[in-house]
Each structure stands twice: as C-alpha cells, then as structure tokens.
Design a protein around this motif. Structure first.
Motif, short mmCIF file in Angstrom:
data_model
loop_
_atom_site.label_atom_id
_atom_site.label_comp_id
_atom_site.label_asym_id
_atom_site.label_seq_id
_atom_site.Cartn_x
_atom_site.Cartn_y
_atom_site.Cartn_z
N UNK A 140 6.05 -1.09 -5.45
CA UNK A 140 6.56 -1.58 -3.96
C UNK A 140 7.10 -0.17 -3.32
N UNK A 155 -4.56 3.03 -0.09
CA UNK A 155 -4.98 2.82 -1.54
C UNK A 155 -6.45 2.89 -1.63
N UNK A 178 -13.92 2.57 -5.22
CA UNK A 178 -13.98 3.22 -4.01
C UNK A 178 -13.64 2.35 -2.59
N UNK A 179 -13.06 0.96 -2.99
CA UNK A 179 -12.60 0.42 -1.86
C UNK A 179 -11.25 0.69 -1.36
N UNK A 180 -11.25 1.09 -0.22
CA UNK A 180 -9.95 1.41 0.57
C UNK A 180 -9.30 0.25 1.04
N UNK A 181 -7.97 0.31 0.67
CA UNK A 181 -6.98 -0.75 0.98
C UNK A 181 -5.90 -0.14 1.70
N UNK A 182 -5.41 -0.44 2.90
CA UNK A 182 -4.30 0.28 3.73
C UNK A 182 -3.46 -0.76 4.47
N UNK A 183 -2.10 -0.40 4.23
CA UNK A 183 -0.94 -0.99 4.88
C UNK A 183 -0.30 -0.15 5.76
N UNK A 200 5.21 -2.57 1.58
CA UNK A 200 3.91 -2.53 0.80
C UNK A 200 3.74 -2.77 -0.73
N UNK A 201 3.00 -3.45 -1.22
CA UNK A 201 2.77 -3.82 -2.58
C UNK A 201 1.42 -2.88 -2.95
N UNK A 210 -1.05 -3.05 -5.53
CA UNK A 210 -1.73 -3.91 -6.77
C UNK A 210 -2.06 -3.06 -8.06
N UNK A 211 -2.31 -3.64 -9.16
CA UNK A 211 -2.81 -3.05 -10.32
C UNK A 211 -3.93 -2.15 -10.04
N UNK A 254 -11.13 8.46 -0.52
CA UNK A 254 -12.59 8.19 0.24
C UNK A 254 -12.21 8.31 1.65
N UNK A 255 -11.16 7.86 2.30
CA UNK A 255 -10.72 7.91 3.69
C UNK A 255 -9.65 8.86 3.76
N UNK A 277 -14.38 8.67 7.10
CA UNK A 277 -14.64 9.04 5.70
C UNK A 277 -14.61 10.39 5.44
#
Lengths: 193, 193
Positions: free
Chosen positions: B100, B112, B117-122, B130-131, B133-134, B172-173, B186
C-alpha cells in the motif's frame, strides 16, 4: 490496445470513504467487561448502550499470505469512570504477524503486552507510525478530546485472537485519567498467563 | 514489577524523522535510461547529476515472513523533457506480495502494470491509499509542483526485482505533461514480455 485501468484504492475524505470492502462497529453494549469501573459502565449503558464507541473501515482484498489488509480505525473520545475509551484488543492468531498504526488525528496510545506480561506503549499523535512487533497483544486507547483516527496495515493471513485478553482478566495495565493528563495503572484483576 | 517500555515507532515530523532503520537516495545520475528524452536527460545531468530525485526512509524490523517494512518515499517535482519525475519501479521478487501507498502530500500516480502489459493507474492525492495487487510492477510518478510524499507498507519478505522493467525497455506507459495537466502515452521502446 488495452487502455489503462483504474487501480484499487481506499480514499479517505472528510465527507466519507470510498473503496472499502467492509466495516464493523463496536457499541458500548459490546464492550461489557472491558472497563474496571462496573458501576460507571452500567450508568452509561443505561442511556448509551447503542452508541458506537469505535468503528473500523477496511480494504481486505483477500486472506492470502503475502497480501495486506488496510483500513481506518476511528475510536471516540470518552471515559468509563477514570478509564479512557479503548478497543477490545487482540493478538494475531498467527503470533508472528506484525502491524502498523499510523495516527492521522487525535491523541492516544498503542497499548501492547508480551505473553509474559511486559507492557509496551507508544503514544499516538499525528505523524506517529506505531509498530506492533511479533507476539504482542495490542489495543488502541483514546486519551484525547476528539476521535483517535489511525490507518492500520497488517498481513492478510494474520487472524485475530480476542480471547487472550479475556482469559487474563484484561491487559496488565489500564490507561486512566490523571488530573488533565493520563497514566498507566496496574490492572488489579490481571491474571498472568 | 516491570515498568512499561516504549514501543518502536517511526515518527514523521516537519523537522525530520525519528525511528527509521535505513535510508536510501536516488540521484539524477542513478536514473540514466529511465526517461524517453535522452537529450533532455543529458542536459540536466550536466548540472544536476548529484541532485537527489527521490529518497526513501524506512523502518525494517526484520526480513521475516509475516513482518512488515514501512517507510516514507519522497519524490521531487520536475520533468525530463515532457516526462515527470518517477521512481525506478520494481515488482516484488515474491510476486504475490502486495503493497500500500498512502499519499500524505503532493499529487502523483501509482503507475502499475501486469506481466502481460495491462496498465493500472491510481491517482495519488492526500487521503488516497493506493493498493498494489499481487504480480503488479509499480512505480511512483510526481505530477505536481511539490514533493510527492507517500507512506508505504509491504511484507518484509517481498524482495524487489528491478530488472523486470529494464528488460522490457521501461513500462508500457509514460506519464507526460499535457498542457498544464498530464496524460499517459505509449512507450515506443516497450518490449512485451
């Protein structure tokens, strides 16, 4: 092209929290037996049984080893007789699991105790991150005039054992008012483990 | 009678921190290769090679499973060309370990990425927890005009793998300036895993 996705988050705002996965509340009637002064407790219970003394908002993604449970604990200000409001307290069922409590607002204690009865105490004020070491029973105490608000984080597989305190007649020390301040006093009902 | 002992704590104060067990700093010269604009990086390096871009103060009681490492990350504001200051980023060596980040001040991103290759953003602002994840690569980005300060907590046995980002030519980003705001673009040098 996959677009970026929003990440999971717990968001703490004055108008309320978003992102939590659960919440629990403890009312005065849930705290029977915690405080030394049974008469003072009964007197408050007569009019405030349903009053929420503390509540916990949490983000619990899983119970897996290596994952984390995070949340906000909000403990109201007040006393039962001389004794300050406190949480029930527990030890982690997996004894070696630790925890942190980051004080966001208010004034209080992280009251801890080893299995052989050594009290360990960290005073909580904004900016303090208290660390609960392995194998330490712990509870929060509110020493102030406003809510004690802490951000906690602990391993998701820790579990809680609440019975350990009840079996010893409470923790070894109680936090009580001393003039306008506070002190720890011995719990006369304490039974060493 | 054993007297109560003081508990371990990390104390964050404007005048400095007490209780940390370690600190590390990353200077501009340590961040070679992170930013897209090599020319802009070289130009800054000529005069600011030793400037600390971010530093981390931590409380690391042990490296045991079930224990926690806690600390404060302070990432300065600024850009290299269009790209905002960021940390090197990593994935936990034990991939299922989570983390966290509680934003204490400033404005930024927890950027994240999953292994596929999936971008995750907080977006980080004060009050956001912000968490991560594994199995998520993660780095912090400072989008604002002041330090981005976050409290982090992660399992003590997590470990860090920094190479995972370098082997893919970055994440990736990239987070870049867009007028007075920001956007993700990108990374043209990105190599899927």
């Amino acid at each position: 092209m996959s677009e970026p996705l929003p990440g999971p988050a717990l968001v703490i705002k004055p108008e309320g929290m978003t992102g939590r996965t659960g919440r629990y509340e403890k009312r005065l009637s849930d705290l029977d037996g915690l405080f030394a002064d049974a008469e003072a407790f009964a007197a408050r219970l007569a009019t405030e049984a349903d009053r929420v003394i503390y509540h916990v908002d949490e983000f619990r993604p899983s119970g897996a080893a290596g994952d984390l449970i995070t949340g906000i604990s909000t403990l109201s200000a007040g006393r039962v007789g001389a004794e300050f409001h406190m949480t029930r307290g527990h030890i982690h069922a997996q004894h070696d699991r630790t925890e942190i409590y980051h004080c966001l607002s208010g004034h209080g204690l992280m009251l801890m105790e080893t299995l052989d009865g050594q009290t360990v105490v960290t005073e909580l004020r904004p900016g303090v991150v208290a660390y609960v070491p392995p194998v330490h029973i712990h509870r929060s105490v509110n020493l102030g005039d406003e809510d004690l608000v802490t951000l906690f984080c602990y391993p998701a597989d820790a579990g809680q054992d609440y019975g350990i305190i009840a079996r010893s007649g409470g923790m070894r020390h109680r936090a009580v008012a001393d003039g306008t301040g506070w002190r720890l006093e011995e719990n006369s009902g304490y039974v060493p483990r």
